[in-house]
Design an enzyme around this catalytic site. Sequence first.
Site, PDB file in Angstrom:
ATOM      1  CG  ASP A 191      -1.913  -6.750   3.763  1.00 50.57           C
ATOM      2  OD1 ASP A 191      -2.845  -8.226   4.444  1.00 50.57           O
ATOM      3  OD2 ASP A 191      -2.414  -5.423   4.251  1.00 50.57           O
TER       4      ASP A 191
ATOM      5  CG  ASP B 155      -4.360   0.122   8.729  1.00 57.01           C
ATOM      6  OD1 ASP B 155      -3.342   0.122   7.638  1.00 57.01           O
ATOM      7  OD2 ASP B 155      -5.416  -0.134   7.979  1.00 57.01           O
TER       8      ASP B 155
ATOM      9  CD  GLU C  79      -3.155  -0.802   1.910  1.00 59.70           C
ATOM     10  OE1 GLU C  79      -4.211   0.061   1.626  1.00 59.70           O
ATOM     11  OE2 GLU C  79      -3.219  -0.907   2.973  1.00 59.70           O
TER      12      GLU C  79
ATOM     13  CG  ASP D 237       0.241  -7.257   8.051  1.00 55.53           C
ATOM     14  OD1 ASP D 237       0.410  -6.935   6.864  1.00 55.53           O
ATOM     15  OD2 ASP D 237      -0.412  -6.980   8.873  1.00 55.53           O
TER      16      ASP D 237
END
Length: 260
Positions: A149, A249, A34, A220
Amino acid sequence: MNIATWNVNSLKVRLEQVLSFLDKNNIDVLCLQETKITDDKFPYESFNDIGYNSYWLGQKTFNGVAIVSKYKSIKTLYNFPDEDEEQKRLISITLPSKIGNICVICVYCPNGQTIGSEKYEYKIQWFKKLEKTLKNKLIKNNHLIVLGDYNIAPNDDDVYNAKLCKNQILTSEIERKLFNNLIGLGLFDAFRLFKQPKCSYSWWDYRKSSFKRNIGFRIDHVLISCSLKERCQICVIDKSLRGLERPSDHAPVIATLNTL
């Protein structure tokens, strides 16, 4: 080799945190998810300045993966083979080592949103492609590490409340089966090779003071091939970064492998 994975939820926002993390933990290879920036905006110079090579596959606002490494890749691949995938979710590099070449794959697996939705079906199909890709990789690569992730909590121990979360997104039977299919290829969950503290999670929602209350999920993961299992010395979740100001997060997961 210290190798880590971290969903940073915007590299632009958390670049300084990433640079500090690399330095403080003597990380050799870091997989990022991300990143949420286009290829032309990737801050490779910042990593180069502290001795890291960068490999990235970007996308504006959403997704994006990258690997930063002290070692130069001798082979770099993007997304699934022979597919022009719109969503940028996978990148792999091959690194030379004293034990032979090591293939490192960084993945940002789809979330799925809600069970039965189009995004959930996309997640299922994406994992099937990942399974096929890893099966072929294992044929060609004795040493394989797949970090990222996964958006799946594999077991009830990986969820803050198994009963409440049963058959929800991240924990559904289908998702767990997809994860176990990867394990069935001959991969090992590095975190579970060692005795770990109870209630160990890597992701906490920003809402409802989830981190303070430890309402989390372990989604993760660092998966390693059989050839690296005995070389894995430790695997931990670094929760300290989740407590920073303006944190991701997610917390990083770090594994140490003896590659000498």
